[in-house]
Design a protein around this motif. Structure first.
Motif, mmCIF file in Angstrom:
data_model
loop_
_atom_site.group_PDB
_atom_site.id
_atom_site.type_symbol
_atom_site.label_atom_id
_atom_site.label_comp_id
_atom_site.label_asym_id
_atom_site.label_seq_id
_atom_site.Cartn_x
_atom_site.Cartn_y
_atom_site.Cartn_z
ATOM 1 N N ARG A 185 0.878 -1.263 0.204
ATOM 2 C CA ARG A 185 -0.100 -0.020 0.078
ATOM 3 C C ARG A 185 0.755 1.189 -0.079
ATOM 4 N N LEU A 237 2.095 1.818 -3.636
ATOM 5 C CA LEU A 237 0.937 1.777 -4.498
ATOM 6 C C LEU A 237 0.927 3.084 -5.533
ATOM 7 N N ASN A 238 1.126 4.371 -4.862
ATOM 8 C CA ASN A 238 1.255 5.479 -5.530
ATOM 9 C C ASN A 238 2.294 5.351 -6.861
ATOM 10 N N LYS A 290 -9.676 5.479 -1.471
ATOM 11 C CA LYS A 290 -9.291 4.382 -0.678
ATOM 12 C C LYS A 290 -7.646 4.320 -1.047
ATOM 13 N N TYR A 291 -7.242 4.630 -2.272
ATOM 14 C CA TYR A 291 -5.751 4.379 -2.330
ATOM 15 C C TYR A 291 -4.893 5.881 -2.806
ATOM 16 N N ASN A 292 -5.847 6.900 -2.650
ATOM 17 C CA ASN A 292 -5.156 8.270 -3.053
ATOM 18 C C ASN A 292 -4.831 8.240 -4.336
ATOM 19 N N GLU A 298 -11.019 -4.393 -8.414
ATOM 20 C CA GLU A 298 -10.156 -3.604 -7.635
ATOM 21 C C GLU A 298 -8.795 -4.716 -7.334
ATOM 22 N N LEU A 338 -4.836 -3.738 -8.594
ATOM 23 C CA LEU A 338 -3.662 -3.657 -7.657
ATOM 24 C C LEU A 338 -2.763 -4.830 -7.857
#
Length: 346
Positions: free
Chosen positions: A9, A12-13, A53-55, A174, A178
């Motif tokens: 996480r 992720l960005n 949720k994940y920005n 989703e 990911l």
């Protein structure tokens, strides 16, 4: 698993930026999706949720989804009509689809080629090589037929159109996004089944992220092209779903006249009754494979001549049904595995 997810996480960005840069060459321009108006509304809600949720940058997500191609065939297959004959296929017909000379010959070659990995998986997870090979053989012809449906488009269609399982497919969509970020996969090039399963063992995206193992020690889990990773991942999946190396999978049940099979059926995909009780109820194991203390449930396999074959199914049988929720599927896996050991003819 928790610490691994935290690491994922946090990154992720970064993954997302790289992923979008690489994807932009093929999805930057073009017409907008042809999903129905209601599906497009569902898609916008999903994008908002994922972005929060994940920005993730919403505009980037909108670009990814802009060219979703509706997979109508997948939608029809996932919600077949009540008159669909495939829903009433008999066991003897179903068996011939998978337990045949071609699958057996190719399966034995697969086992010979990957015996070291299969034995390693057997030792670590307790699942016999033939069972692992049988699942891979039934799923993708030992990796040769992984499906022709674009996974991203398929999952988006099933998630946003009326598939009767929209929530499930939104979770899988989703997970697929990911997964592509984590694995560096091109989101619009991967193909799989009409349900969005992918790779040599046909894992759903969430199953890949949860149960896949790096069995070839390459540094990542690769279920698309690594048979070794597929072998370890199938074995791990079965182990995590209840496989016990110390018990049999099943035996044929011989019913006595007047016995009532329905009282020993299960609706929870698990072994619910002590075999000793089934013996008292008129269902015995003529092969003496099932100990009296073991829990089993009765499984009925219907034939074209209207006769029924009954199996005494243990938790190992039901571990296979967690892979595919079908008695016939689990029975075919076990029949093929026996054939791969040379113990039965096709």
């Amino acid at each position: 698993m928790r610490s691994c997810f935290k690491f994922r996480r946090k990154n992720l960005n970064l993954y997302f930026g790289i992923f979008l840069f690489l994807s932009s060459f093929s999805i930057c321009w073009g017409h907008h999706t042809q999903l129905s108006p209601k599906a497009q509304e569902n898609m916008r809600d999903f994008i908002s949720s994922l972005s929060a949720k994940y920005n993730f940058d919403r505009s980037y997500l909108e670009r990814i989804f802009a060219k979703v191609r509706p997979q109508r065939k997948a939608l029809n297959l996932i919600r077949p009509s009540k008159t669909d004959k495939s829903q009433t296929i008999t066991w003897d017909h179903y068996r011939k689809l998978f337990v045949n000379k071609d699958n057996i010959d190719k399966g034995k070659r697969f086992i010979s080629t990957y015996m070291l990995s299969l034995e390693k998986a057997h030792k670590k997870y307790g699942v016999p090589p033939e069972v692992i090979a049988a699942i891979i053989g039934i799923e993708t012809k030992y990796g040769k037929n992984q499906g022709k449906f674009p996974v991203f488009d398929t999952l988006a269609t099933l998630a946003f159109e009326r598939s009767d399982r929209e929530n499930f497919f939104r979770e899988e969509l989703e997970a697929f996004i990911l997964l592509c970020l984590e694995q560096g996969l091109s989101i619009n090039k991967i193909k799989g089944s009409y349900a969005g399963a992918l790779g040599i063992p046909q894992f759903m995206p969430s199953s890949w992220r949860t149960f896949a193992v790096d069995f070839d020690q390459s540094g990542k889990t690769n279920l698309l092209t690594s048979p070794k990773d597929a072998i370890g991942s199938v074995a791990n999946y079965l182990k995590k779903h209840g496989w016990d190396k110390n018990i049999p999978t099943h035996s044929v049940a011989k019913p006595e006249p007047g016995s009532n099979a329905k009282q020993f059926f299960t609706y929870e995909l698990q072994a619910e009754y002590r075999y000793n009780d089934l013996q008292k109820g008129g269902f015995k194991d003529p092969l003496n494979k099932i100990p009296a203390y073991l829990d089993v449930s009765l499984v009925d396999l219907k034939l074209r001549n209207n006769k029924i074959i009954y199996w005494l199914a243990t938790e190992n049988f039901f571990a296979i049904t967690k892979y595919n929720r079908s008695y016939k599927y689990a029975a075919a896996v076990l029949e093929l595995s026996e054939a791969l050991k040379g113990k039965s003819a096709p």
